[in-house]
Design a protein around this motif. Structure first.
Motif, PDB file in Angstrom:
ATOM      1  N   GLU A  55      -0.270  10.402  -0.420  1.00  0.00           N
ATOM      2  CA  GLU A  55      -1.221  10.748  -1.677  1.00  0.00           C
ATOM      3  C   GLU A  55      -0.268  10.808  -2.837  1.00  0.00           C
ATOM      4  OE1 GLU A  55      -4.318  10.398  -1.895  1.00  0.00           O
ATOM      5  OE2 GLU A  55      -4.020   9.618   0.358  1.00  0.00           O
ATOM      6  N   SER A  56       1.019  11.526  -2.624  1.00  0.00           N
ATOM      7  CA  SER A  56       1.998  11.735  -3.593  1.00  0.00           C
ATOM      8  C   SER A  56       2.216  10.447  -4.326  1.00  0.00           C
ATOM      9  CB  SER A  56       2.989  12.452  -3.281  1.00  0.00           C
ATOM     10  OG  SER A  56       4.121  12.507  -4.240  1.00  0.00           O
ATOM     11  N   ILE A  57       2.549   9.397  -3.359  1.00  0.00           N
ATOM     12  CA  ILE A  57       3.052   8.120  -3.563  1.00  0.00           C
ATOM     13  C   ILE A  57       1.940   7.220  -4.436  1.00  0.00           C
ATOM     14  CG2 ILE A  57       3.879   5.697  -3.031  1.00  0.00           C
ATOM     15  CD1 ILE A  57       6.215   7.764  -3.157  1.00  0.00           C
TER      16      ILE A  57
ATOM     17  N   ARG B 153       0.883  -1.224   0.041  1.00  0.00           N
ATOM     18  CA  ARG B 153       0.076  -0.009   0.096  1.00  0.00           C
ATOM     19  C   ARG B 153       0.689   1.148   0.220  1.00  0.00           C
ATOM     20  NH1 ARG B 153      -5.092  -1.508   0.229  1.00  0.00           N
ATOM     21  NH2 ARG B 153      -5.615  -3.481   1.273  1.00  0.00           N
ATOM     22  N   ALA B 154       0.285   2.594  -0.475  1.00  0.00           N
ATOM     23  CA  ALA B 154       1.177   3.656  -0.463  1.00  0.00           C
ATOM     24  C   ALA B 154       1.920   3.957   0.869  1.00  0.00           C
ATOM     25  CB  ALA B 154       0.122   4.833  -0.722  1.00  0.00           C
ATOM     26  N   LYS B 155       1.460   3.867   1.897  1.00  0.00           N
ATOM     27  CA  LYS B 155       2.093   4.080   3.046  1.00  0.00           C
ATOM     28  C   LYS B 155       3.276   3.176   3.316  1.00  0.00           C
ATOM     29  CE  LYS B 155       1.591   4.959   8.241  1.00  0.00           C
ATOM     30  NZ  LYS B 155       0.468   5.113   9.198  1.00  0.00           N
ATOM     31  N   GLU B 156       3.301   2.013   2.816  1.00  0.00           N
ATOM     32  CA  GLU B 156       4.252   0.933   3.035  1.00  0.00           C
ATOM     33  C   GLU B 156       5.503   1.260   2.008  1.00  0.00           C
ATOM     34  OE1 GLU B 156       2.354  -3.324   4.305  1.00  0.00           O
ATOM     35  OE2 GLU B 156       1.563  -2.493   2.249  1.00  0.00           O
ATOM     36  N   VAL B 157       5.106   1.697   0.805  1.00  0.00           N
ATOM     37  CA  VAL B 157       5.995   2.364  -0.030  1.00  0.00           C
ATOM     38  C   VAL B 157       6.779   3.509   0.396  1.00  0.00           C
ATOM     39  CG1 VAL B 157       6.526   2.898  -2.541  1.00  0.00           C
ATOM     40  CG2 VAL B 157       4.724   1.156  -2.115  1.00  0.00           C
TER      41      VAL B 157
ATOM     42  N   THR C 142       5.299   9.621   6.036  1.00  0.00           N
ATOM     43  CA  THR C 142       4.081   8.777   5.930  1.00  0.00           C
ATOM     44  C   THR C 142       2.878   9.896   6.075  1.00  0.00           C
ATOM     45  OG1 THR C 142       4.166   7.969   8.204  1.00  0.00           O
ATOM     46  CG2 THR C 142       5.314   6.571   6.532  1.00  0.00           C
ATOM     47  N   GLU C 143       3.152  11.078   6.360  1.00  0.00           N
ATOM     48  CA  GLU C 143       2.204  11.944   6.290  1.00  0.00           C
ATOM     49  C   GLU C 143       0.938  11.903   5.197  1.00  0.00           C
ATOM     50  OE1 GLU C 143       5.383  13.098   6.247  1.00  0.00           O
ATOM     51  OE2 GLU C 143       5.373  13.160   8.548  1.00  0.00           O
TER      52      GLU C 143
END
Length: 140
Positions: free
Chosen positions: A102-104, A84-88, A96-97
């Motif tokens: 959202e950018s990732i 998921r985006a946060k993990e990336v 991880t803000e």
């Protein structure tokens, strides 16, 4: 007066030593630069050859990934599972803000639209599976 001349002599010696060290560093950097330029030249030649061969076979070259995108697929290769985006963000060592995730997430969506990544379920991304090679039926 002798004291000042001794100070000047000591300073001259220090500057001579510093200049010698700098010359050695310049020589080393010059060698490293030459090696890097040779590698760059070989890579440019290889790329041009690959594009020529692809054109002969009627293959469209893939669009290169823009800067900031190349490290994302590498994170998936390391993970070997969906992310998921946060993990990336965590794997890439960025914040991880919400603005980071959202950018990732936007990058992940773009990579999915290019068939580099797949989104098997909303918000979960994996490396896209390469199409299996079909056996050549033309046995000459």
């Amino acid at each position: 007066m002798k004291h000042l001349l001794d100070k000047i002599e000591a300073r001259q010696q220090l500057v001579r030593e510093t200049a010698g060290q700098l010359r050695e560093q310049i020589a080393l950097l010059t060698e490293e630069l030459a090696a890097a330029e040779r590698t760059l030249e070989r890579l440019e030649t290889t790329r041009a050859t690959m594009l020529e061969l692809a054109a002969e076979d009627g293959i469209e070259p893939p669009e290169p990934l823009p800067p900031g995108y190349r490290e994302v697929p590498a994170a998936f290769e390391q993970a070997r599972h969906g992310l998921r985006a946060k993990e990336v963000c965590e794997m890439l060592g960025i914040g991880t803000e919400p603005r980071h995730t959202e950018s990732i997430r936007a990058k992940l969506k773009r990579l999915a639209s290019r068939d580099i990544l797949a989104e098997p379920e909303p918000g979960l991304f994996t490396l896209a599976q390469a199409a299996p090679a079909t056996p050549d039926t033309d046995s000459s």
